[in-house]
Design a protein around this motif. Structure first.
Motif, mmCIF file in Angstrom:
data_model
loop_
_atom_site.group_PDB
_atom_site.id
_atom_site.type_symbol
_atom_site.label_atom_id
_atom_site.label_comp_id
_atom_site.label_asym_id
_atom_site.label_seq_id
_atom_site.Cartn_x
_atom_site.Cartn_y
_atom_site.Cartn_z
ATOM 1 N N UNK A 1 55.126 -18.725 40.761
ATOM 2 C CA UNK A 1 53.651 -18.318 40.644
ATOM 3 C C UNK A 1 52.652 -19.435 40.914
ATOM 4 N N UNK A 2 53.024 -20.550 40.341
ATOM 5 C CA UNK A 2 52.085 -21.555 40.280
ATOM 6 C C UNK A 2 52.188 -22.585 41.615
ATOM 7 N N UNK A 3 53.499 -22.845 42.308
ATOM 8 C CA UNK A 3 53.644 -23.429 43.323
ATOM 9 C C UNK A 3 53.835 -22.882 44.287
ATOM 10 N N UNK A 4 54.159 -21.620 44.325
ATOM 11 C CA UNK A 4 54.468 -20.725 45.406
ATOM 12 C C UNK A 4 55.734 -21.036 46.424
ATOM 13 N N UNK A 5 56.835 -21.522 45.586
ATOM 14 C CA UNK A 5 57.944 -21.673 45.839
ATOM 15 C C UNK A 5 58.971 -20.773 45.640
ATOM 16 N N UNK A 6 59.981 -20.282 46.496
ATOM 17 C CA UNK A 6 60.835 -19.148 46.075
ATOM 18 C C UNK A 6 61.847 -19.987 45.047
ATOM 19 N N UNK A 7 62.072 -18.988 44.208
ATOM 20 C CA UNK A 7 62.923 -19.414 42.759
ATOM 21 C C UNK A 7 64.008 -18.533 42.538
ATOM 22 N N UNK A 8 64.945 -19.005 41.749
ATOM 23 C CA UNK A 8 66.393 -18.210 41.440
ATOM 24 C C UNK A 8 66.118 -18.323 39.915
ATOM 25 N N UNK A 9 66.313 -17.143 39.208
ATOM 26 C CA UNK A 9 66.302 -17.368 37.845
ATOM 27 C C UNK A 9 68.060 -17.167 37.281
ATOM 28 N N UNK A 10 68.311 -17.848 36.306
ATOM 29 C CA UNK A 10 69.718 -18.036 35.923
ATOM 30 C C UNK A 10 69.757 -17.978 34.394
ATOM 31 N N UNK A 11 71.002 -17.707 33.791
ATOM 32 C CA UNK A 11 71.124 -17.900 32.337
ATOM 33 C C UNK A 11 70.437 -16.669 31.592
ATOM 34 N N UNK A 12 71.563 -16.248 30.678
ATOM 35 C CA UNK A 12 71.551 -15.165 29.759
ATOM 36 C C UNK A 12 70.962 -13.874 30.344
ATOM 37 N N UNK A 13 71.392 -13.712 31.578
ATOM 38 C CA UNK A 13 70.954 -12.620 32.405
ATOM 39 C C UNK A 13 72.298 -11.633 32.522
ATOM 40 N N UNK A 14 72.399 -10.451 32.017
ATOM 41 C CA UNK A 14 73.685 -9.755 31.835
ATOM 42 C C UNK A 14 73.481 -8.121 32.003
ATOM 43 N N UNK A 15 72.215 -7.540 32.185
ATOM 44 C CA UNK A 15 72.240 -6.285 32.000
ATOM 45 C C UNK A 15 71.445 -6.086 33.575
ATOM 46 N N UNK A 16 71.846 -5.128 34.347
ATOM 47 C CA UNK A 16 71.009 -4.540 35.600
ATOM 48 C C UNK A 16 69.679 -4.354 35.250
ATOM 49 N N UNK A 17 69.359 -3.747 34.080
ATOM 50 C CA UNK A 17 67.683 -3.349 34.087
ATOM 51 C C UNK A 17 67.133 -4.912 33.791
ATOM 52 N N UNK A 18 67.572 -5.999 33.274
ATOM 53 C CA UNK A 18 67.038 -7.175 33.096
ATOM 54 C C UNK A 18 67.147 -7.792 34.574
#
Length: 90
Positions: A8-25
């Motif tokens: 959101x600040x740089x405008x670059x595409x990103x990937x979230x990783x770590x401690x994500x394990x539920x479809x809703x999350x």
């Protein structure tokens, strides 16, 4: 938080990783615009078909399943419908 800030600040595409394990999350991260992609590792180590099972949980029936697994898919659909009718979280 890092993915969100960079995206959101740089405008670059990103990937979230770590401690994500539920479809809703996963969906909440993507729909809130906090990342462009969510990477899951551990959930797939414990369940190689996590993505297919998550699709059932979310009610998405447009996912292509391998032909040998179609009977299992149909059973998951029936169980999900039964649980939803009973007011249970799938």
């Amino acid at each position: 938080p890092f993915s969100d800030r960079i995206r959101n600040e740089v405008g670059m595409a990103t990937m979230a990783v770590g401690n994500i394990y539920e479809p809703d999350h996963v969906n909440s991260i993507l729909m809130a615009g906090r990342a462009d992609l969510v990477a899951l590792a551990r959930p797939h180590l414990t369940d190689p078909y996590w993505t297919l099972h998550a699709a059932v949980t979310l009610g998405d029936r447009g996912v292509k399943w391998p032909d040998p697994y179609l009977p299992g898919r149909d059973q998951l659909y029936r169980l999900a419908e039964r649980d939803a009718a009973a007011g249970l979280k799938v």
